[in-house]
Design a protein around this motif. Structure first.
Motif, PDB file in Angstrom:
ATOM      1  N   CYS A   1       1.100  -0.844  -0.142  1.00 50.61           N
ATOM      2  CA  CYS A   1      -0.051   0.169  -0.212  1.00 50.61           C
ATOM      3  C   CYS A   1       1.100   1.296  -0.239  1.00 50.61           C
ATOM      4  CB  CYS A   1      -0.840  -0.171   1.340  1.00 50.61           C
ATOM      5  SG  CYS A   1      -2.349   0.625   0.970  1.00 50.61           S
ATOM      6  N   GLY A   2       0.925   1.908  -0.847  1.00 54.71           N
ATOM      7  CA  GLY A   2       1.420   3.391  -1.021  1.00 54.71           C
ATOM      8  C   GLY A   2       2.337   3.555  -1.838  1.00 54.71           C
ATOM      9  N   LEU A   3       3.177   2.434  -2.547  1.00 56.25           N
ATOM     10  CA  LEU A   3       3.825   1.902  -3.247  1.00 56.25           C
ATOM     11  C   LEU A   3       2.785   1.230  -4.429  1.00 56.25           C
ATOM     12  CD1 LEU A   3       6.495   1.048  -4.780  1.00 56.25           C
ATOM     13  CD2 LEU A   3       6.415  -1.236  -4.422  1.00 56.25           C
ATOM     14  N   VAL A   4       1.913   0.349  -4.645  1.00 53.91           N
ATOM     15  CA  VAL A   4       1.362   0.358  -6.202  1.00 53.91           C
ATOM     16  C   VAL A   4       0.055   0.274  -6.137  1.00 53.91           C
ATOM     17  CG1 VAL A   4       0.574  -1.657  -7.177  1.00 53.91           C
ATOM     18  CG2 VAL A   4       2.294  -1.477  -6.090  1.00 53.91           C
ATOM     19  N   PRO A   5      -0.901   1.611  -6.953  1.00 53.87           N
ATOM     20  CA  PRO A   5      -1.498   2.072  -7.105  1.00 53.87           C
ATOM     21  C   PRO A   5      -3.132   0.903  -7.617  1.00 53.87           C
ATOM     22  CG  PRO A   5      -0.783   2.372  -9.274  1.00 53.87           C
ATOM     23  CD  PRO A   5       0.477   1.681  -8.418  1.00 53.87           C
ATOM     24  N   ALA A   6      -2.941  -0.322  -7.765  1.00 55.35           N
ATOM     25  CA  ALA A   6      -4.061  -0.684  -7.920  1.00 55.35           C
ATOM     26  C   ALA A   6      -3.865  -2.409  -8.181  1.00 55.35           C
ATOM     27  CB  ALA A   6      -3.707  -0.700  -9.832  1.00 55.35           C
ATOM     28  N   VAL A   7      -4.948  -3.086  -7.988  1.00 57.18           N
ATOM     29  CA  VAL A   7      -4.560  -4.522  -7.290  1.00 57.18           C
ATOM     30  C   VAL A   7      -5.253  -5.111  -8.255  1.00 57.18           C
ATOM     31  CG1 VAL A   7      -6.067  -4.869  -5.678  1.00 57.18           C
ATOM     32  CG2 VAL A   7      -4.964  -6.494  -5.821  1.00 57.18           C
TER      33      VAL A   7
ATOM     34  N   GLY B   1      -7.405   2.311  -0.220  1.00 53.01           N
ATOM     35  CA  GLY B   1      -6.984   2.748  -1.689  1.00 53.01           C
ATOM     36  C   GLY B   1      -6.639   2.430  -3.157  1.00 53.01           C
ATOM     37  N   TYR B   2      -6.727   0.841  -3.021  1.00 51.37           N
ATOM     38  CA  TYR B   2      -6.558   0.442  -4.303  1.00 51.37           C
ATOM     39  C   TYR B   2      -7.274   0.562  -5.055  1.00 51.37           C
ATOM     40  CZ  TYR B   2      -2.423  -2.258  -1.982  1.00 51.37           C
ATOM     41  OH  TYR B   2      -0.917  -2.522  -1.075  1.00 51.37           O
ATOM     42  N   TYR B   3      -7.140   0.694  -6.599  1.00 54.01           N
ATOM     43  CA  TYR B   3      -7.991   0.298  -7.816  1.00 54.01           C
ATOM     44  C   TYR B   3      -8.310  -1.190  -7.163  1.00 54.01           C
ATOM     45  CZ  TYR B   3      -9.265   0.745 -12.796  1.00 54.01           C
ATOM     46  OH  TYR B   3      -9.882  -0.004 -13.528  1.00 54.01           O
TER      47      TYR B   3
END
Lengths: 307, 307
Positions: free
Chosen positions: B63-69, B98-100
């Motif tokens: 979280c905070g590194l990667v925007p989406a999962v 907060g991920y897409y």
């Protein structure tokens, strides 16, 4: 089972009709919905219980008339985990009553992901030293758009476990032409897909000549069906689109070979929603379903004699 | 979210990497499996609990590194109802952080069945006078082989609810050419599919010019990607096949426009199984995953500057 066992069941019952179970709250008889809400509240679980009762009552009533059943995966997925639990239970219920069970999920994925899916649907899920059977499933629909990598994970189950897959060739919906009818040399996309189906069928032919890998061909395009039947005489056809979508007995005759073999015709709404047309309150929906399925069998028998 | 919100999140984190969660018992760190069996026995539920812990710990760490999962639906379906329950829970968990959230199910069905599915994934399931939200899902992958009838049920959610669908154009597997590369006039099947995607995008373009209806284009065919990027400059690309399947940072640069926009690159095994390569016992799998994801971000940034 296997494609041979399916053919034998069709011949025994003299009926090439596949019962399609597409449960959805708005089409369920009101008394079933009411009872489920009374027991479970207006919850997703309550909806799933209603699906289960509806489907199992239909399976009981049509047992001995109809040889095979198709579970519409998306309808069960539409209730999340509660729906999937019932799809698993209904597949087992149908199997116990002797039905050939197809799960219509139109999957198309590749490699290890497709293997995981094939194992779960056709085999057992290994957990440590234990193995768990989730479904009783004889067949799946699959989408071949991803090519061999998406189909090959299913083939060992077809070869060794009596399982079948039905590849989408030409679907019954009107817009199927947008992709499936694209011309490519002397072929169209759906005949190219059929050529692949024949290639992947190597070593998979049963004693009646049909491949364990079948094909989905819509009832709404009779000329296409006729051409496909002539050219691909070793692919067993699963034919959706009968009834509510406009396919008729006259149309689907072209799916069969001259012995009346090689095809099964699925119908959902025209059977399971038959009570809705008649001003019934739904409490007699099983009678309407039975009559509709019997009429469909009789209508097809006017054009197709199963030897 | 929406395709604009996804783009903004990528820009904010300066990272076009999508974390792929494809849980499967053989790739899970042994301590997670052991703990789950200790609590739940060697059961399907135990396996599902292990999936949940694995996925949520990864979501916390990245979280905070990667925007989406990207959740690989087939992996969860592979555990039946228990797996689906966890996929629902993990989608909500990811959303809260907060991920897409994309669910990779590659569905392709038509009419009311597709509507039921779209509603369950993107909307709420109506049960009597109540409505139930099963998933927190921003996007789905879909298979367009069935044409408009299979895509249109999703479009109202794209237009009004900030949801996205990604249509399979050219997939990353080797055999994708068997169907997708068939020539048809001056097109191939996957460009015909892209033309359809553009047609269905009417009225769906966000403020940065990209359609809410995106496209799946494999990382393993860089020349194809380049041609598609040039010709279809309003389709956002979801690019699988990075890492384990052979796609590289050099390859995927062609998925982006000159502002470094318009694409997201997914990787699963190369991140979530990174610990397996190093002789680790798996207890530090989160560190390996973080390092692998950061390295992937840095590798891509050598070729792509996100403005």
């Amino acid at each position: 089972m296997s494609i041979d066992a399916l053919q034998e069941r069709i011949r025994k019952l003299k009926n090439p009709v596949m019962l399609g179970l597409d449960p959805y709250l708005p089409i369920l008889p009101p008394h079933i919905v009411k009872d489920a809400y009374a027991a479970h509240g207006q919850t997703v679980q309550g909806a799933a219980e209603a699906y289960y009762r509806f489907c199992t009552e239909l399976l009981d009533r049509l047992c001995g008339l109809v040889p095979a059943v198709k579970l519409q995966s998306a309808c069960f997925e539409g209730l999340g985990a509660d729906g999937i639990a019932k799809m698993q239970a209904i597949s087992r219920y149908a199997k116990e009553r002797g039905y050939y069970v197809l799960i219509d999920s139109m999957r198309g994925d590749v490699g290890s992901v497709a293997e995981i899916y094939a194992q779960a649907m056709f085999g057992t899920v290994p957990v440590g030293e234990t193995a768990h059977k989730l479904y009783e499933c004889d067949a799946l629909t699959v989408n071949g758009y991803l090519g061999s990598d998406g189909i090959k994970p299913f083939l060992p189950y077809c070869k060794h476990e009596g399982k079948n897959i039905f590849m989408l060739l030409k679907t019954s919906n009107k817009s199927s032409r947008e992709v499936q009818d694209l011309l490519s040399g002397d072929r169209v996309v759906y005949t190219a897909m059929a050529d692949l189906a024949m290639r992947w069928s190597d070593g998979l032919f049963g004693k009646y000549g049909y491949s364990e890998l079948g094909a989905v061909v819509g009832a709404t395009f009779p000329q296409t069906m006729k051409l496909l039947r002539e050219k691909y005489d070793r692919l067993f056809f699963l034919v959706p689109g009968y009834g509510a979508q406009g396919g008729t007995a006259k149309n689907v005759q072209f799916a069969f070979d001259r012995f009346g073999h090689g095809a099964i015709i699925s119908a959902s709404r025209s059977i399971i929603c038959a009570w809705q047309k008649e001003g019934s309150d739904g409490t007699d929906y099983l009678d309407f379903a039975y009559q509709a399925a019997e009429k469909m069998k009789n209508d097809i028998s006017k054009y197709v004699v199963i030897l």
